[in-house]
Design a protein around this motif. Sequence first.
Motif, PDB file in Angstrom:
ATOM      1  N   ARG A   1      -6.653  -6.539 -11.369  1.00 21.77           N
ATOM      2  CA  ARG A   1      -7.232  -7.193 -12.609  1.00 21.77           C
ATOM      3  C   ARG A   1      -8.631  -6.769 -12.773  1.00 21.77           C
ATOM      4  O   ARG A   1      -9.312  -6.998 -11.913  1.00 21.77           O
ATOM      5  CB  ARG A   1      -6.702  -8.558 -12.900  1.00 21.77           C
ATOM      6  CG  ARG A   1      -7.641  -9.303 -11.910  1.00 21.77           C
ATOM      7  CD  ARG A   1      -7.177 -10.993 -11.990  1.00 21.77           C
ATOM      8  NE  ARG A   1      -7.613 -11.776 -10.842  1.00 21.77           N
ATOM      9  CZ  ARG A   1      -9.101 -12.145 -10.765  1.00 21.77           C
ATOM     10  NH1 ARG A   1      -9.976 -11.478 -11.307  1.00 21.77           N
ATOM     11  NH2 ARG A   1      -9.141 -12.787  -9.405  1.00 21.77           N
ATOM     12  N   ARG A   2      -9.010  -6.386 -13.912  1.00 19.95           N
ATOM     13  CA  ARG A   2     -10.374  -6.154 -14.173  1.00 19.95           C
ATOM     14  C   ARG A   2     -11.215  -7.656 -14.592  1.00 19.95           C
ATOM     15  O   ARG A   2     -10.753  -8.039 -15.332  1.00 19.95           O
ATOM     16  CB  ARG A   2     -10.772  -5.263 -15.414  1.00 19.95           C
ATOM     17  CG  ARG A   2     -10.496  -3.681 -14.990  1.00 19.95           C
ATOM     18  CD  ARG A   2      -9.225  -3.288 -14.569  1.00 19.95           C
ATOM     19  NE  ARG A   2      -9.251  -1.824 -14.648  1.00 19.95           N
ATOM     20  CZ  ARG A   2      -7.977  -1.366 -14.214  1.00 19.95           C
ATOM     21  NH1 ARG A   2      -6.837  -1.933 -13.868  1.00 19.95           N
ATOM     22  NH2 ARG A   2      -8.004  -0.061 -13.951  1.00 19.95           N
TER      23      ARG A   2
ATOM     24  N   ALA B   1     -10.696  -0.467  -9.532  1.00 16.18           N
ATOM     25  CA  ALA B   1      -9.386  -0.642  -9.356  1.00 16.18           C
ATOM     26  C   ALA B   1      -9.222   0.977  -8.851  1.00 16.18           C
ATOM     27  O   ALA B   1      -9.319   1.900  -9.656  1.00 16.18           O
ATOM     28  CB  ALA B   1      -8.601  -0.775 -10.410  1.00 16.18           C
ATOM     29  N   ARG B   2      -8.332   1.092  -7.864  1.00 16.17           N
ATOM     30  CA  ARG B   2      -8.240   2.590  -7.302  1.00 16.17           C
ATOM     31  C   ARG B   2      -6.796   2.521  -6.505  1.00 16.17           C
ATOM     32  O   ARG B   2      -6.474   1.636  -6.008  1.00 16.17           O
ATOM     33  CB  ARG B   2      -9.355   2.915  -6.301  1.00 16.17           C
ATOM     34  CG  ARG B   2     -10.591   3.213  -6.762  1.00 16.17           C
ATOM     35  CD  ARG B   2     -11.654   3.778  -5.682  1.00 16.17           C
ATOM     36  NE  ARG B   2     -13.048   3.823  -6.054  1.00 16.17           N
ATOM     37  CZ  ARG B   2     -14.044   3.067  -6.138  1.00 16.17           C
ATOM     38  NH1 ARG B   2     -13.817   1.868  -5.720  1.00 16.17           N
ATOM     39  NH2 ARG B   2     -15.429   3.536  -6.573  1.00 16.17           N
ATOM     40  N   ASN B   3      -6.278   3.758  -6.473  1.00 20.83           N
ATOM     41  CA  ASN B   3      -5.058   3.920  -5.433  1.00 20.83           C
ATOM     42  C   ASN B   3      -5.738   3.872  -4.178  1.00 20.83           C
ATOM     43  O   ASN B   3      -6.653   4.975  -3.865  1.00 20.83           O
ATOM     44  CB  ASN B   3      -4.351   5.147  -5.852  1.00 20.83           C
ATOM     45  CG  ASN B   3      -3.665   5.072  -7.235  1.00 20.83           C
ATOM     46  OD1 ASN B   3      -3.480   4.062  -7.646  1.00 20.83           O
ATOM     47  ND2 ASN B   3      -3.439   6.087  -7.854  1.00 20.83           N
TER      48      ASN B   3
ATOM     49  N   GLU C   1       0.382 -10.633  -8.051  1.00 23.56           N
ATOM     50  CA  GLU C   1       1.393  -9.519  -7.453  1.00 23.56           C
ATOM     51  C   GLU C   1       0.675  -8.728  -6.326  1.00 23.56           C
ATOM     52  O   GLU C   1       1.251  -8.299  -5.296  1.00 23.56           O
ATOM     53  CB  GLU C   1       2.167  -8.991  -8.397  1.00 23.56           C
ATOM     54  CG  GLU C   1       2.891  -9.793  -9.325  1.00 23.56           C
ATOM     55  CD  GLU C   1       2.168 -10.503 -10.506  1.00 23.56           C
ATOM     56  OE1 GLU C   1       1.073  -9.976 -10.710  1.00 23.56           O
ATOM     57  OE2 GLU C   1       2.578 -11.370 -11.182  1.00 23.56           O
ATOM     58  N   GLY C   2      -0.608  -8.042  -6.667  1.00 21.00           N
ATOM     59  CA  GLY C   2      -1.279  -7.203  -5.970  1.00 21.00           C
ATOM     60  C   GLY C   2      -1.484  -7.921  -4.680  1.00 21.00           C
ATOM     61  O   GLY C   2      -1.480  -7.260  -3.481  1.00 21.00           O
TER      62      GLY C   2
ATOM     63  N   HIS D   1      -4.411  -8.705  -8.587  1.00 23.73           N
ATOM     64  CA  HIS D   1      -3.984  -9.769  -8.996  1.00 23.73           C
ATOM     65  C   HIS D   1      -2.794 -10.427  -8.137  1.00 23.73           C
ATOM     66  O   HIS D   1      -2.679 -10.094  -7.100  1.00 23.73           O
ATOM     67  CB  HIS D   1      -3.408  -9.369 -10.549  1.00 23.73           C
ATOM     68  CG  HIS D   1      -2.447  -7.995 -10.470  1.00 23.73           C
ATOM     69  ND1 HIS D   1      -1.359  -7.910  -9.654  1.00 23.73           N
ATOM     70  CD2 HIS D   1      -2.343  -7.129 -11.222  1.00 23.73           C
ATOM     71  CE1 HIS D   1      -0.469  -7.189  -9.842  1.00 23.73           C
ATOM     72  NE2 HIS D   1      -1.200  -6.450 -10.579  1.00 23.73           N
TER      73      HIS D   1
ATOM     74  N   VAL E   1      -2.370   0.198  -5.645  1.00 21.18           N
ATOM     75  CA  VAL E   1      -2.530   1.141  -6.746  1.00 21.18           C
ATOM     76  C   VAL E   1      -3.380   0.527  -7.770  1.00 21.18           C
ATOM     77  O   VAL E   1      -3.526  -0.672  -7.586  1.00 21.18           O
ATOM     78  CB  VAL E   1      -1.138   1.809  -7.273  1.00 21.18           C
ATOM     79  CG1 VAL E   1      -0.521   2.609  -6.108  1.00 21.18           C
ATOM     80  CG2 VAL E   1      -0.279   0.733  -7.691  1.00 21.18           C
ATOM     81  N   GLU E   2      -3.880   1.044  -8.548  1.00 17.90           N
ATOM     82  CA  GLU E   2      -4.614   0.882  -9.647  1.00 17.90           C
ATOM     83  C   GLU E   2      -3.954  -0.418 -10.308  1.00 17.90           C
ATOM     84  O   GLU E   2      -4.731  -1.461 -10.877  1.00 17.90           O
ATOM     85  CB  GLU E   2      -4.973   1.898 -10.969  1.00 17.90           C
ATOM     86  CG  GLU E   2      -6.161   2.766 -10.517  1.00 17.90           C
ATOM     87  CD  GLU E   2      -6.495   3.778 -11.481  1.00 17.90           C
ATOM     88  OE1 GLU E   2      -6.656   3.246 -12.451  1.00 17.90           O
ATOM     89  OE2 GLU E   2      -6.786   4.905 -11.309  1.00 17.90           O
ATOM     90  N   ASP E   3      -2.779  -0.091 -10.808  1.00 17.25           N
ATOM     91  CA  ASP E   3      -1.903  -1.325 -11.549  1.00 17.25           C
ATOM     92  C   ASP E   3      -1.917  -2.762 -10.814  1.00 17.25           C
ATOM     93  O   ASP E   3      -1.490  -3.724 -11.459  1.00 17.25           O
ATOM     94  CB  ASP E   3      -0.524  -0.875 -11.843  1.00 17.25           C
ATOM     95  CG  ASP E   3      -0.663  -0.003 -13.187  1.00 17.25           C
ATOM     96  OD1 ASP E   3      -1.750   0.196 -13.647  1.00 17.25           O
ATOM     97  OD2 ASP E   3       0.341   1.026 -13.085  1.00 17.25           O
ATOM     98  N   ASP E   4      -2.100  -2.838  -9.407  1.00 15.02           N
ATOM     99  CA  ASP E   4      -2.034  -3.749  -8.609  1.00 15.02           C
ATOM    100  C   ASP E   4      -3.644  -4.715  -8.966  1.00 15.02           C
ATOM    101  O   ASP E   4      -3.488  -6.012  -8.251  1.00 15.02           O
ATOM    102  CB  ASP E   4      -2.147  -3.714  -7.059  1.00 15.02           C
ATOM    103  CG  ASP E   4      -0.667  -3.030  -6.655  1.00 15.02           C
ATOM    104  OD1 ASP E   4       0.072  -3.614  -7.374  1.00 15.02           O
ATOM    105  OD2 ASP E   4      -0.820  -2.250  -5.870  1.00 15.02           O
TER     106      ASP E   4
END
Length: 233
Positions: A168-169, A127-129, A186-187, A184, A163-166
Amino acid sequence: MQKATVDKAGLNPNAVLPFELRLSDIENAMQDVYDFFHDVNSLLLAKGLQRLDDMTRPAAMSGMISDMITGSLARFSRSLVPNTHFNGHPDLVVRGRYPNNAVAEGADGVEIKSTRKAGGAVDTHGARNQWMCVFVYEVDLITEPAADRRPMQFTEVYLGQVVEDDFRRNKRNTDKGTRTATLHKEGIAKLRGSWVYRTESMVQKQRAERAAARAAARVAAREAKSAAKAKKK
């Protein structure tokens, strides 16, 4: 042998592209891939061999297409060049922004992905920006004889900033393998909002053809029924 072409009507004139990219750059990169597959498959079929689409594993095919798109975009783009760092991120970086155009983890550039998954939900190595560009393609592996199969075609292209928060691992069932991350719900909705290209897929065409055939059959049945009634009178 049929040759794929870019559906110009599928390009989004309102797409906001970073780093001086143009719609024509995306179009030319897709056509480059189409030209390559047509030339190679024509040669293979002439020798009685399988098409490249048929003999290549999906993961290898996606990797090859991603590399080809990266190279083509670098040729057509005014500011982006390939990241010369081995396995560096992103795939394309802004010319002259990093020493020797090489960076292990950079922010100024575009990561290129390709997948057969409709909608563009592709696995990444973390996960990256980033600016992320996903090319969705489809391959005809069903039509028989194989020589009559439709050429590989792109059906969707998305290019957006995530961004990272978009992400899921993804869980791993074993200790082996590299951990991956995927946008995820929303991402992926965020990425799809930044669509660059969309055209009708083979599945959609087949559904439309079946629906049209059913509608025609219903009309024919009604007309036959009406004719039969008229004849009785």
